[in-house]
Write a protein that holds these residues in place. Structure first.
Motif, PDB file in Angstrom:
ATOM      1  N   LEU A 172       0.831  -1.200   0.000  1.00  0.00           N
ATOM      2  CA  LEU A 172       0.000   0.000   0.000  1.00  0.00           C
ATOM      3  C   LEU A 172       0.868   1.254   0.000  1.00  0.00           C
ATOM      4  N   VAL A 173       1.873   1.284   0.848  1.00  0.00           N
ATOM      5  CA  VAL A 173       2.763   2.443   0.924  1.00  0.00           C
ATOM      6  C   VAL A 173       3.426   2.680  -0.435  1.00  0.00           C
ATOM      7  N   LYS A 174       3.947   1.625  -1.045  1.00  0.00           N
ATOM      8  CA  LYS A 174       4.611   1.765  -2.345  1.00  0.00           C
ATOM      9  C   LYS A 174       3.645   2.189  -3.439  1.00  0.00           C
ATOM     10  N   ARG A 175       2.435   1.666  -3.399  1.00  0.00           N
ATOM     11  CA  ARG A 175       1.440   1.904  -4.448  1.00  0.00           C
ATOM     12  C   ARG A 175       0.774   3.284  -4.331  1.00  0.00           C
ATOM     13  N   ASN A 211       6.142  14.031   4.611  1.00  0.00           N
ATOM     14  CA  ASN A 211       5.203  14.457   5.647  1.00  0.00           C
ATOM     15  C   ASN A 211       5.019  13.455   6.778  1.00  0.00           C
ATOM     16  N   VAL A 212       5.379  12.188   6.529  1.00  0.00           N
ATOM     17  CA  VAL A 212       5.097  11.130   7.503  1.00  0.00           C
ATOM     18  C   VAL A 212       6.116  10.006   7.330  1.00  0.00           C
ATOM     19  N   ASN A 213       6.436   9.339   8.438  1.00  0.00           N
ATOM     20  CA  ASN A 213       7.290   8.148   8.389  1.00  0.00           C
ATOM     21  C   ASN A 213       6.409   6.913   8.475  1.00  0.00           C
ATOM     22  N   PHE A 214       6.719   5.911   7.665  1.00  0.00           N
ATOM     23  CA  PHE A 214       5.952   4.670   7.623  1.00  0.00           C
ATOM     24  C   PHE A 214       6.688   3.602   8.420  1.00  0.00           C
ATOM     25  N   LEU A 215       5.987   3.006   9.373  1.00  0.00           N
ATOM     26  CA  LEU A 215       6.600   2.002  10.237  1.00  0.00           C
ATOM     27  C   LEU A 215       5.701   0.786  10.366  1.00  0.00           C
ATOM     28  N   THR A 216       6.326  -0.345  10.695  1.00  0.00           N
ATOM     29  CA  THR A 216       5.585  -1.518  11.142  1.00  0.00           C
ATOM     30  C   THR A 216       6.085  -1.824  12.546  1.00  0.00           C
ATOM     31  N   LYS A 259      -8.297   5.429   0.878  1.00  0.00           N
ATOM     32  CA  LYS A 259      -8.779   5.552   2.266  1.00  0.00           C
ATOM     33  C   LYS A 259      -7.660   5.932   3.239  1.00  0.00           C
ATOM     34  N   VAL A 260      -6.510   5.298   3.136  1.00  0.00           N
ATOM     35  CA  VAL A 260      -5.418   5.630   4.050  1.00  0.00           C
ATOM     36  C   VAL A 260      -4.860   7.011   3.696  1.00  0.00           C
ATOM     37  N   GLY A 261      -4.816   7.317   2.420  1.00  0.00           N
ATOM     38  CA  GLY A 261      -4.387   8.651   1.995  1.00  0.00           C
ATOM     39  C   GLY A 261      -5.302   9.729   2.555  1.00  0.00           C
ATOM     40  N   GLN A 262      -6.608   9.474   2.565  1.00  0.00           N
ATOM     41  CA  GLN A 262      -7.559  10.432   3.136  1.00  0.00           C
ATOM     42  C   GLN A 262      -7.354  10.561   4.644  1.00  0.00           C
ATOM     43  N   PHE A 263      -7.035   9.452   5.297  1.00  0.00           N
ATOM     44  CA  PHE A 263      -6.741   9.466   6.734  1.00  0.00           C
ATOM     45  C   PHE A 263      -5.556  10.405   7.007  1.00  0.00           C
ATOM     46  N   LEU A 264      -4.524  10.333   6.164  1.00  0.00           N
ATOM     47  CA  LEU A 264      -3.378  11.235   6.312  1.00  0.00           C
ATOM     48  C   LEU A 264      -3.786  12.687   6.038  1.00  0.00           C
ATOM     49  N   GLN A 265      -4.614  12.903   5.013  1.00  0.00           N
ATOM     50  CA  GLN A 265      -5.083  14.268   4.727  1.00  0.00           C
ATOM     51  C   GLN A 265      -5.862  14.826   5.916  1.00  0.00           C
ATOM     52  N   ASP A 266      -6.632  13.966   6.581  1.00  0.00           N
ATOM     53  CA  ASP A 266      -7.388  14.396   7.761  1.00  0.00           C
ATOM     54  C   ASP A 266      -6.449  14.785   8.911  1.00  0.00           C
TER      55      ASP A 266
END
Length: 128
Positions: A24-27, A35-40, A85-92
């Motif tokens: 998802l992150v790559k796509r 703007n954000v760091n992606f972690l697991t 959906k996750v992109g919108q979550f970040l926009q929020d």
């Protein structure tokens, strides 16, 4: 860096959700890297932040934003599969909506939408 984290909390044996999140992150989310760091994170080792979200290892996998001020839970993990959906979550997050709703509850239009959705789900659960 001071950037917020978008975190996938997963069970240590769950490799599928990690792959799905990384895909998802790559796509969809590479444009958000400034703007954000992606972690697991292993949701068993990091049970304390889950506790702050009212969640436990039984609720894994889940996605949350840690803004260093608050943690915001992505409402429904399965919705990460819906494009945008996750992109919108970040926009929020960026717009301040998540912070506002954290303190004051859902915006009125979303509350009405959720009520309609619940009514539809209730209607569909009726008998024959």
């Amino acid at each position: 860096e001071g950037l917020p984290f978008l975190i996938l909390f997963h069970h240590p044996d769950d490799h599928d959700s990690v792959k799905e999140y990384n895909d998802l992150v790559k796509r969809e989310l590479m444009g958000e890297r400034s703007n954000v760091n992606f972690l697991t994170a292993d949701g068993v080792k990091f049970a304390h932040p889950l506790h702050h979200l009212g969640k436990s290892k039984e609720d894994l996998p889940l996605i949350a934003i840690d803004s260093f001020r608050h943690m915001y839970l992505f409402p429904k993990y399965e919705n990460m599969r819906t494009p945008g959906k996750v992109g919108q979550f970040l926009q929020d997050l960026y717009s301040g909506k998540l912070h506002r709703e954290f303190h004051y509850g859902p915006d009125q239009d979303e509350e009405e939408e959720a009520q309609k959705e619940n009514e539809i789900n209730t209607d569909n659960q009726g008998g024959v």
